[in-house]
Scaffold this motif. Structure first.
Motif, PDB file in Angstrom:
ATOM      1  N   SER A   1       0.848  -1.194   0.000  1.00  0.00           N
ATOM      2  CA  SER A   1       0.000   0.000   0.000  1.00  0.00           C
ATOM      3  C   SER A   1       0.882   1.243   0.000  1.00  0.00           C
ATOM      4  O   SER A   1       1.920   1.279   0.668  1.00  0.00           O
ATOM      5  N   TRP A   2       0.463   2.245  -0.761  1.00  0.00           N
ATOM      6  CA  TRP A   2       1.214   3.498  -0.799  1.00  0.00           C
ATOM      7  C   TRP A   2       0.299   4.619  -1.298  1.00  0.00           C
ATOM      8  O   TRP A   2      -0.842   4.373  -1.710  1.00  0.00           O
ATOM      9  N   VAL A   3       0.807   5.828  -1.263  1.00  0.00           N
ATOM     10  CA  VAL A   3       0.102   6.996  -1.802  1.00  0.00           C
ATOM     11  C   VAL A   3       0.858   7.440  -3.052  1.00  0.00           C
ATOM     12  O   VAL A   3       2.037   7.787  -2.988  1.00  0.00           O
ATOM     13  N   HIS A   4       0.152   7.396  -4.176  1.00  0.00           N
ATOM     14  CA  HIS A   4       0.764   7.798  -5.439  1.00  0.00           C
ATOM     15  C   HIS A   4       0.584   9.296  -5.631  1.00  0.00           C
ATOM     16  O   HIS A   4      -0.529   9.811  -5.603  1.00  0.00           O
ATOM     17  N   ARG A   5       1.692  10.000  -5.851  1.00  0.00           N
ATOM     18  CA  ARG A   5       1.667  11.446  -6.050  1.00  0.00           C
ATOM     19  C   ARG A   5       1.960  11.752  -7.514  1.00  0.00           C
ATOM     20  O   ARG A   5       2.958  11.279  -8.061  1.00  0.00           O
ATOM     21  N   THR A   6       1.078  12.528  -8.113  1.00  0.00           N
ATOM     22  CA  THR A   6       1.204  12.789  -9.538  1.00  0.00           C
ATOM     23  C   THR A   6       0.595  14.134  -9.895  1.00  0.00           C
ATOM     24  O   THR A   6      -0.326  14.612  -9.212  1.00  0.00           O
TER      25      THR A   6
END
Length: 271
Positions: free
Chosen positions: A203-208
């Motif tokens: 699990s992670w937070v994708h920053r874009t």
């Protein structure tokens, strides 16, 4: 022999390496190190990266000192990976489940978000098993179901914009599909004769950048792109308005999107 689903996937990705690199490549890159760890890839390992895309995993494997062979079904991806990974032993066009290599050709194999793009996932895994010599390992990633927030977002955008889905969307044949759960993917690996099966959720937070994230479907990437390209201009405008509205809750410092997501990472041994 390819399936209708395989043919559809080839058409969706044709010539789209640059569009993928701008939009979804960073998302798919997140599990790369964990994928190589799960396959036991270290200096001196001879590893096959099946479905290399623009070469993210292959490049990381080379940086570890591994001997890398990379393949992809899409010529524009192969060209991009060759440019990115000049240290690879070989980068060539090839598609699961038919690899142009002899039995026991490599020490390990990885497939990063590839099983969701092939018409016969079990046959694809069996082919990876064929080319990996014992005692090697195979590691794969897939997107899970139920979907995490990032993967749900586009469906919510299309629904809010009133976009009707085609009556028939390309899908795997029922007898070749599998549950996108830890149990489902583990059963797939066990079913082709692999041992010591392990599966974990990453699990992670994708920053874009919001414009980069928008660019994927607009440039025809995947099933989202299929939906987008079949819309008239007024519908695309509605989609964009809903995209801006629904992504507002995910805006972080600097205007980037911060999208929670997850993937399943499964690995197994060849005995």
């Amino acid at each position: 022999m390819t399936t209708a689903f395989d043919d559809h996937e080839r058409s969706r990705w044709a010539g789209r390496a640059a569009a993928y690199q701008r939009s979804f490549a960073a998302l798919c890159a997140q599990p790369a190190a964990s994928l190589l760890d799960a396959a036991g890839v270290v200096a001196g390992t001879r590893v096959l990266d099946a479905g290399t895309g623009t070469g993210t995993v292959a490049a990381l494997a080379c940086a570890r000192g591994a001997t890398v062979i990379a393949v992809d079904a899409e010529p524009s991806m192969v060209a991009a990976a060759r440019r990115r990974v000049p240290a690879a032993e070989e980068v060539r066009q090839a598609a699961l489940p038919h690899l142009p290599f002899p039995d026991d050709h490599v020490d390990a194999a990885v497939a990063n978000f590839v099983l969701n793009h092939v018409g016969d996932p079990a046959a694809a895994l069996a082919e990876l098993r064929r080319v990996v010599r014992a005692p090697g390992r195979i590691a794969v990633t897939i997107w899970p179901y139920p979907q995490p927030p990032l993967q749900r977002l586009w469906g919510q955008v299309f629904d809010a914009a009133g976009v009707e889905r085609p009556a028939v969307m390309p899908r795997l044949d029922a007898d070749k599909d599998f549950p996108r759960t830890a149990e489902g993917v583990s059963g797939l690996l066990t079913g082709v004769g692999l041992a010591d099966v392990r599966c974990e959720t990453l699990s992670w937070v994708h920053r874009t950048d919001p414009e980069d994230w928008w660019s994927g479907p607009v440039n025809g990437i995947g099933a989202l792109g299929l939906l987008m390209e079949n819309q008239p201009p007024d519908a695309v405008a509605r989609i964009r308005a809903q995209y801006d509205r629904l992504t507002a809750d995910f805006r972080a410092d600097g205007g980037l999107l911060a999208l929670p997501t997850a993937a399943l990472l499964a690995s197994a041994a060849v005995r």
